[in-house]
Design an enzyme around this catalytic site. Structure first.
Site, mmCIF file in Angstrom:
data_model
loop_
_atom_site.group_PDB
_atom_site.id
_atom_site.type_symbol
_atom_site.label_atom_id
_atom_site.label_comp_id
_atom_site.label_asym_id
_atom_site.label_seq_id
_atom_site.Cartn_x
_atom_site.Cartn_y
_atom_site.Cartn_z
ATOM 1 N N HIS A 121 0.876 -1.177 0.000
ATOM 2 C CA HIS A 121 0.000 0.000 0.000
ATOM 3 C C HIS A 121 0.916 1.231 0.000
ATOM 4 O O HIS A 121 2.003 1.193 0.577
ATOM 5 C CB HIS A 121 -0.819 -0.060 1.295
ATOM 6 C CG HIS A 121 -1.923 0.934 1.420
ATOM 7 N ND1 HIS A 121 -1.695 2.252 1.714
ATOM 8 C CD2 HIS A 121 -3.262 0.792 1.327
ATOM 9 C CE1 HIS A 121 -2.860 2.883 1.803
ATOM 10 N NE2 HIS A 121 -3.832 2.016 1.568
ATOM 11 N N ASP A 198 2.937 -4.430 8.145
ATOM 12 C CA ASP A 198 1.708 -3.659 7.972
ATOM 13 C C ASP A 198 0.550 -4.656 8.043
ATOM 14 O O ASP A 198 0.318 -5.410 7.091
ATOM 15 C CB ASP A 198 1.756 -2.930 6.626
ATOM 16 C CG ASP A 198 0.418 -2.319 6.242
ATOM 17 O OD1 ASP A 198 -0.562 -2.500 6.986
ATOM 18 O OD2 ASP A 198 0.360 -1.656 5.189
ATOM 19 N N GLN A 201 -4.518 -5.083 6.644
ATOM 20 C CA GLN A 201 -5.442 -5.941 5.895
ATOM 21 C C GLN A 201 -5.556 -7.330 6.521
ATOM 22 O O GLN A 201 -6.449 -8.093 6.173
ATOM 23 C CB GLN A 201 -4.959 -6.045 4.443
ATOM 24 C CG GLN A 201 -6.032 -6.343 3.444
ATOM 25 C CD GLN A 201 -7.152 -5.336 3.489
ATOM 26 O OE1 GLN A 201 -8.302 -5.720 3.672
ATOM 27 N NE2 GLN A 201 -6.864 -4.060 3.347
ATOM 28 N N LYS A 224 -10.731 -1.139 10.032
ATOM 29 C CA LYS A 224 -10.880 -2.335 9.190
ATOM 30 C C LYS A 224 -11.268 -3.557 10.028
ATOM 31 O O LYS A 224 -11.408 -4.648 9.526
ATOM 32 C CB LYS A 224 -9.599 -2.583 8.415
ATOM 33 C CG LYS A 224 -9.362 -1.479 7.385
ATOM 34 C CD LYS A 224 -8.204 -1.725 6.470
ATOM 35 C CE LYS A 224 -8.107 -0.534 5.507
ATOM 36 N NZ LYS A 224 -6.848 -0.531 4.758
ATOM 37 N N CYS A 362 -4.644 2.218 -3.786
ATOM 38 C CA CYS A 362 -3.436 2.741 -3.130
ATOM 39 C C CYS A 362 -2.245 1.815 -3.331
ATOM 40 O O CYS A 362 -1.398 1.684 -2.441
ATOM 41 C CB CYS A 362 -3.657 2.963 -1.630
ATOM 42 S SG CYS A 362 -4.872 4.215 -1.281
HETATM 43 C C1 LIG Z 1 -5.923 0.296 4.661
HETATM 44 C C2 LIG Z 1 -4.506 -0.049 4.566
HETATM 45 C C3 LIG Z 1 -3.517 0.867 4.916
HETATM 46 C C4 LIG Z 1 -3.829 2.277 5.350
HETATM 47 O O1 LIG Z 1 -4.600 2.320 6.489
HETATM 48 P P1 LIG Z 1 -5.138 3.733 7.038
HETATM 49 O O2 LIG Z 1 -6.191 3.334 7.999
HETATM 50 O O3 LIG Z 1 -5.682 4.450 5.839
HETATM 51 O O4 LIG Z 1 -3.998 4.443 7.628
HETATM 52 C C5 LIG Z 1 -2.215 0.467 4.834
HETATM 53 N N1 LIG Z 1 -1.882 -0.764 4.435
HETATM 54 C C6 LIG Z 1 -2.798 -1.684 4.084
HETATM 55 C C7 LIG Z 1 -2.362 -3.049 3.668
HETATM 56 C C8 LIG Z 1 -4.141 -1.345 4.130
HETATM 57 O O5 LIG Z 1 -5.061 -2.254 3.777
#
Ligand SMILES: *Cc1c(COP(=O)(O)O)cnc(C)c1O
Length: 404
Positions: A121, A198, A201, A224, A362
């Site tokens: 992302h 990260d 997801q 999320k 993104c």
């Molecule tokens: C949604 C997402 C982000 C960004 O999250 P924010 O809540 O917009 O800061 C970063 N990495 C992944 C894999 C995502 O799915």
């Protein structure tokens, strides 16, 4: 087994109509919906004990502080962090990554190497590019395969004693691929590099154990995982957090302030400048409680069923191509119809009450890899149903007829 009908009763928004049709919400990878249990916690906070935390001697401030710190413990236990002060409240994944990237500015030297993956992302790319500009460090990229997996042989070859940091997502938001993060972490540690995962997801589908993974940093957003927007967390190993410079200065993060010199508070407060999203933090804890009460094993099993069901039906449509075909996937289906722009498909689906995401998600480098402008992405949550997938399949067929 999940009682889907009962679960759906928890989500008031699922009763909505959109464009005269029952809402089919398949944009869960962008943000999840909020159950009444979490909405109630938010209403309760503003109705009964809204106050600033940590500094107050009065009852409301104490109550708010207790609940906020209880939420930190809930998060600590959920991710199995060793210490509560290894959990830093942030505004979300993006903020968490920027905090770490900024914290490493004084820990890197020119020509140190950082490794990112092709599946990231933008929020796990851009802060590191900014860090490289600041420090003269060099960014290397783990390439991806046509199936949407990381090329692990190439990764092994990128690692060296110059590598200081590796940052990859646990699960790709654009394709749904589950990355082999345990192996990524273990290999990085052999050369002395730290790893940031990260997890934005992953957390709606998997309960990560940061100690078992031996992750140095793990970041996510509450929105999320059935929580509100504007709140998230950074898990960091204490030793790293102690080495890192604070990201923002202000109230809450100090020990002593004079005009000559300021000393910083200990963890976690050193990284929590200013009045935080108090209600959001409490609601984040409530969201994890809600998900855990349902159970992540049951959630994963059911979502796999949805993924298999949806994949089989969509694949059968002539001219439809799915991007991201790894065997290790969560319930994300990214696809295009031959010769049709994803935006047009998304717009027609919206007319039918079906919410999907279209575009680059993104993750422009992934789209560049496949040489496409974007995809239509349907992402399923545990409150979705097979009959909603039937509606999507019918909708895609209709869109194809109208647009070709
Ligand atoms: C949604 C997402 C982000 C960004 O999250 P924010 O809540 O917009 O800061 C970063 N990495 C992944 C894999 C995502 O799915």
């Amino acid at each position: 087994m999940l009682d889907i009908n009962k679960i759906r009763q928890d989500f008031p928004i699922l009763k909505r109509q959109v464009n005269g049709k029952p809402l089919v919400y398949f944009d869960n990878a962008a943000t999840s919906q909020t159950p009444q249990q979490v909405i109630d916690v938010i209403v309760d906070y503003y109705s009964n004990y809204n106050a600033n935390i940590h500094r107050g001697v009065h009852a409301l401030s104490q109550e708010a502080t207790d609940k906020y710190e209880e939420a930190r413990l809930t998060i600590q236990h959920h991710f199995n962090a060793e210490k509560a002060h290894e959990i830093i409240f942030t505004s979300g994944t993006t903020h968490s990554i920027n905090l770490v990237a900024n914290g490493f500015a004084t820990l890197l030297q020119k020509d140190d190497e950082l490794i990112v993956s092709a599946l990231e992302h933008h929020s796990n790319i851009v802060p590191w590019q900014m860090l490289c500009e600041k420090t003269g460090a060099i960014l290397k990229v783990i390439p991806m395969t046509l199936e949407g997996e990381l090329d692990m042989d190439a990764y092994s070859k990128l690692l060296s004693n110059k590598t200081k940091l590796v940052f990859v997502n646990h699960i790709s938001n654009a394709l749904g691929t589950i990355n082999p993060i345990k192996s990524i972490i273990d290999q990085a540690h052999k050369v002395g590099a730290a790893v940031l995962i990260d997890g934005a997801q992953a957390c709606p589908h998997i309960k990560p154990d940061v100690q078992a993974l031996d992750a140095d940093f793990y970041v996510t957003s509450a929105h999320k995982i059935c929580g509100p927007t504007g709140i998230g967390m950074l898990y960091g190993k204490e030793a790293w957090l102690n080495k890192m410079q604070p990201y923002q200065g202000g109230g809450e993060m100090i020990d002593q302030v004079t005009f000559e010199k300021t000393t910083y508070a200990g963890l976690p407060h050193k990284f929590e400048a200013g009045t935080p999203n108090i209600c959001g933090g409490i609601a984040f804890g409530a969201a994890l409680d809600y998900m855990n009460a349902i159970g992540f094993d049951a959630i994963a099993d059911y979502e796999h069923e949805l993924l298999d069901y949806g994949t089989k039906q969509l694949e059968a449509i002539d001219g439809l191509k799915i991007y991201g075909t790894s065997k290790n996937k969560t319930s994300v289906i990214s696809f295009n119809l031959e010769g049709i722009h994803p935006y047009d498909v998304g717009t027609l689906l919206d007319k039918m009450g079906i919410a999907v995401r279209t575009g680059h998600h993104c993750a422009q480098p992934i789209m560049a890899f496949y040489k496409i402008p974007g995809t239509v992405r349907a992402s399923f949550a545990f409150y979705n149903t097979k009959s909603e997938i039937d509606a999507l399949v019918e909708g895609v067929k209709k869109a194809k007829m109208m647009l070709s």
